[in-house]
Scaffold this motif. Structure first.
Motif, PDB file in Angstrom:
ATOM      1  N   ARG A  17       0.829  -1.192   0.000  1.00  0.00           N
ATOM      2  CA  ARG A  17       0.000   0.000   0.000  1.00  0.00           C
ATOM      3  C   ARG A  17       0.875   1.258   0.000  1.00  0.00           C
ATOM      4  O   ARG A  17       0.568   2.236  -0.658  1.00  0.00           O
ATOM      5  CB  ARG A  17      -0.931  -0.001   1.208  1.00  0.00           C
ATOM      6  CG  ARG A  17      -1.874   1.168   1.242  1.00  0.00           C
ATOM      7  CD  ARG A  17      -3.009   0.938   2.211  1.00  0.00           C
ATOM      8  NE  ARG A  17      -2.535   0.534   3.523  1.00  0.00           N
ATOM      9  CZ  ARG A  17      -3.336   0.098   4.493  1.00  0.00           C
ATOM     10  NH1 ARG A  17      -4.626  -0.038   4.261  1.00  0.00           N
ATOM     11  NH2 ARG A  17      -2.847  -0.234   5.665  1.00  0.00           N
ATOM     12  N   PHE A  18       1.975   1.233   0.734  1.00  0.00           N
ATOM     13  CA  PHE A  18       2.875   2.381   0.756  1.00  0.00           C
ATOM     14  C   PHE A  18       3.559   2.569  -0.592  1.00  0.00           C
ATOM     15  O   PHE A  18       3.656   3.687  -1.103  1.00  0.00           O
ATOM     16  CB  PHE A  18       3.930   2.195   1.858  1.00  0.00           C
ATOM     17  CG  PHE A  18       5.024   3.219   1.819  1.00  0.00           C
ATOM     18  CD1 PHE A  18       4.807   4.505   2.292  1.00  0.00           C
ATOM     19  CD2 PHE A  18       6.272   2.911   1.296  1.00  0.00           C
ATOM     20  CE1 PHE A  18       5.804   5.458   2.257  1.00  0.00           C
ATOM     21  CE2 PHE A  18       7.274   3.861   1.261  1.00  0.00           C
ATOM     22  CZ  PHE A  18       7.043   5.133   1.736  1.00  0.00           C
ATOM     23  N   THR A  19       4.018   1.486  -1.206  1.00  0.00           N
ATOM     24  CA  THR A  19       4.770   1.597  -2.454  1.00  0.00           C
ATOM     25  C   THR A  19       3.892   1.992  -3.629  1.00  0.00           C
ATOM     26  O   THR A  19       4.383   2.554  -4.611  1.00  0.00           O
ATOM     27  CB  THR A  19       5.486   0.275  -2.776  1.00  0.00           C
ATOM     28  OG1 THR A  19       4.519  -0.777  -2.832  1.00  0.00           O
ATOM     29  CG2 THR A  19       6.530  -0.048  -1.719  1.00  0.00           C
ATOM     30  N   THR A  20       2.596   1.702  -3.565  1.00  0.00           N
ATOM     31  CA  THR A  20       1.725   2.060  -4.676  1.00  0.00           C
ATOM     32  C   THR A  20       1.033   3.403  -4.485  1.00  0.00           C
ATOM     33  O   THR A  20       0.448   3.918  -5.428  1.00  0.00           O
ATOM     34  CB  THR A  20       0.639   0.986  -4.885  1.00  0.00           C
ATOM     35  OG1 THR A  20      -0.109   0.847  -3.668  1.00  0.00           O
ATOM     36  CG2 THR A  20       1.267  -0.342  -5.262  1.00  0.00           C
ATOM     37  N   GLY A  21       1.073   3.957  -3.281  1.00  0.00           N
ATOM     38  CA  GLY A  21       0.399   5.222  -3.010  1.00  0.00           C
ATOM     39  C   GLY A  21       1.347   6.340  -2.619  1.00  0.00           C
ATOM     40  O   GLY A  21       1.795   7.122  -3.463  1.00  0.00           O
ATOM     41  N   PRO A  22       1.697   6.444  -1.324  1.00  0.00           N
ATOM     42  CA  PRO A  22       2.546   7.554  -0.878  1.00  0.00           C
ATOM     43  C   PRO A  22       3.938   7.585  -1.501  1.00  0.00           C
ATOM     44  O   PRO A  22       4.456   8.663  -1.780  1.00  0.00           O
ATOM     45  CB  PRO A  22       2.631   7.330   0.636  1.00  0.00           C
ATOM     46  CG  PRO A  22       1.395   6.587   0.979  1.00  0.00           C
ATOM     47  CD  PRO A  22       1.132   5.680  -0.188  1.00  0.00           C
ATOM     48  N   ALA A 249       0.517   8.008 -10.746  1.00  0.00           N
ATOM     49  CA  ALA A 249       0.413   6.646 -10.221  1.00  0.00           C
ATOM     50  C   ALA A 249       0.044   6.661  -8.742  1.00  0.00           C
ATOM     51  O   ALA A 249      -0.777   5.855  -8.283  1.00  0.00           O
ATOM     52  CB  ALA A 249       1.731   5.900 -10.441  1.00  0.00           C
ATOM     53  N   GLY A 250       0.636   7.585  -7.981  1.00  0.00           N
ATOM     54  CA  GLY A 250       0.330   7.659  -6.558  1.00  0.00           C
ATOM     55  C   GLY A 250      -1.087   8.112  -6.282  1.00  0.00           C
ATOM     56  O   GLY A 250      -1.707   7.693  -5.291  1.00  0.00           O
ATOM     57  N   LEU A 251      -1.635   8.964  -7.148  1.00  0.00           N
ATOM     58  CA  LEU A 251      -2.994   9.470  -6.943  1.00  0.00           C
ATOM     59  C   LEU A 251      -4.051   8.370  -7.052  1.00  0.00           C
ATOM     60  O   LEU A 251      -5.171   8.540  -6.578  1.00  0.00           O
ATOM     61  CB  LEU A 251      -3.308  10.572  -7.958  1.00  0.00           C
ATOM     62  CG  LEU A 251      -2.832  11.975  -7.626  1.00  0.00           C
ATOM     63  CD1 LEU A 251      -3.159  12.924  -8.764  1.00  0.00           C
ATOM     64  CD2 LEU A 251      -3.444  12.483  -6.332  1.00  0.00           C
ATOM     65  N   ARG A 252      -3.711   7.260  -7.676  1.00  0.00           N
ATOM     66  CA  ARG A 252      -4.671   6.149  -7.748  1.00  0.00           C
ATOM     67  C   ARG A 252      -5.072   5.679  -6.352  1.00  0.00           C
ATOM     68  O   ARG A 252      -6.214   5.275  -6.121  1.00  0.00           O
ATOM     69  CB  ARG A 252      -4.056   4.970  -8.486  1.00  0.00           C
ATOM     70  CG  ARG A 252      -3.939   5.107  -9.983  1.00  0.00           C
ATOM     71  CD  ARG A 252      -3.384   3.795 -10.506  1.00  0.00           C
ATOM     72  NE  ARG A 252      -3.296   3.782 -11.953  1.00  0.00           N
ATOM     73  CZ  ARG A 252      -2.880   2.724 -12.651  1.00  0.00           C
ATOM     74  NH1 ARG A 252      -2.543   1.627 -12.010  1.00  0.00           N
ATOM     75  NH2 ARG A 252      -2.817   2.770 -13.957  1.00  0.00           N
TER      76      ARG A 252
END
Length: 304
Positions: A17-22, A249-252
């Protein structure tokens, strides 16, 4: 399945979750923090409008080319009102941001813009999406913005009062523009029909139609030397092209109010580069301010 299509799924726990968002948002913010240092190498005769228009104008064309046909699919299927709002916000942002730095100083313009963006983003989400704001976000935003204020008050000279006021107002306009195009991008992305490259390519490519004529009018001095061309290429490719792919990508997986708060890493990176690359000096209050921004980012990243 094509990478250009985003299928909504439940975010994985912990590290994923951290690597795909923040994480992509933080990486984008770090790259944005290099813009001020890079701009110091531009010819002295190059104005703020030309630098801003070149950065996001050429960068927008690059993003559109990288997205290819998927950007055209966004233009054909996404709501016209959303696309126009996003494109116009993107066009306003660099012109207001770089002009703010030229009038009020790099530190003041950067922190006013990025410090106001989380507040504007929260208001936009509250008004348009009905998102309820919690106390943890408010505390994190207050700590990070307070740290930014400390960062700029340590030895910053505002110059004439008129320039400081105008620069601050332009910084607020840039912060609102940043919040608006972030919200538009997130809204389209979470529809699930388009990938981040496609959405960013469509929005920034549309904004380039406004920014490139501005550059054609003001950009002569910036392209008059090889160094100016190199600065333009770097700004368009790295803190513009690559960074906005990461940001999209992070905004997803990241709420807009959180993403804009995380972007306050940018002035920290800018200040550190100013010290270790440009040779500027920071006092105790500035270092305390950077620590405050770091604490605020931790509060955002460790929320449930």
């Amino acid at each position: 399945m094509s990478n250009d299509v985003f299928t909504p799924s439940r975010p994985a726990p912990g590290r994923t979750r951290f690597t795909t968002g923040p994480l992509p948002v933080l990486l984008a913010s770090a790259l944005w923090g290099t813009t001020g240092t890079a701009a110091t190498y531009a010819p002295a005769s190059a104005g703020a409008l030309s630098i801003g228009a070149a950065t996001m104008g050429f960068g927008g064309i690059l993003l559109c080319l990288v997205a290819g046909r998927s950007a055209l699919r966004v233009l054909r299927s996404a709501p016209v009102g959303l696309l126009l709002t996003g494109a116009l916000s993107i066009a306003v942002y660099p012109l207001a941001f770089y002009s703010s730095m030229a009038l009020a100083g790099v530190a003041v313009g950067t922190v006013v813009t990025l410090g106001s963006a989380p507040v504007f983003a929260a208001v936009v989400e509250r008004v348009l999406d009905g998102v309820r704001l919690d106390g943890r976000w408010a505390l994190a935003a207050a700590v990070t913005v307070g740290g930014g204020v400390l960062l700029i008050t340590d030895g910053v000279q505002l110059g004439d009062a008129g320039g400081a006021v105008a620069g601050t107002l332009l910084g607020l306009l840039a912060g609102l523009s940043y919040a608006m195009y972030s919200w538009v991008a997130a809204r389209i992305l979470r529809g699930g029909r388009h990938g981040s490259r496609a959405v960013m390519g469509a929005m920034f490519g549309s904004a380039a139609l406004v920014l490139l004529p501005v550059f054609a009018w003001t950009g002569g001095p910036l392209l008059s030397t090889g160094v100016g061309v190199a600065v333009t290429a770097y700004l368009a490719v790295v803190p513009m092209g690559l960074a906005y792919v990461l940001f999209g990508a992070g905004l997803r997986h990241t709420p807009v109010r959180v993403a804009t708060t995380l972007s306050l890493l940018e002035p920290v990176v800018a200040a550190l580069l100013g010290v270790f690359v440009v040779g500027e000096r920071l006092g105790a209050m500035a270092w305390l301010g950077m620590a405050g921004i770091g604490i605020g980012l931790v509060l955002v990243l460790t929320r449930r």
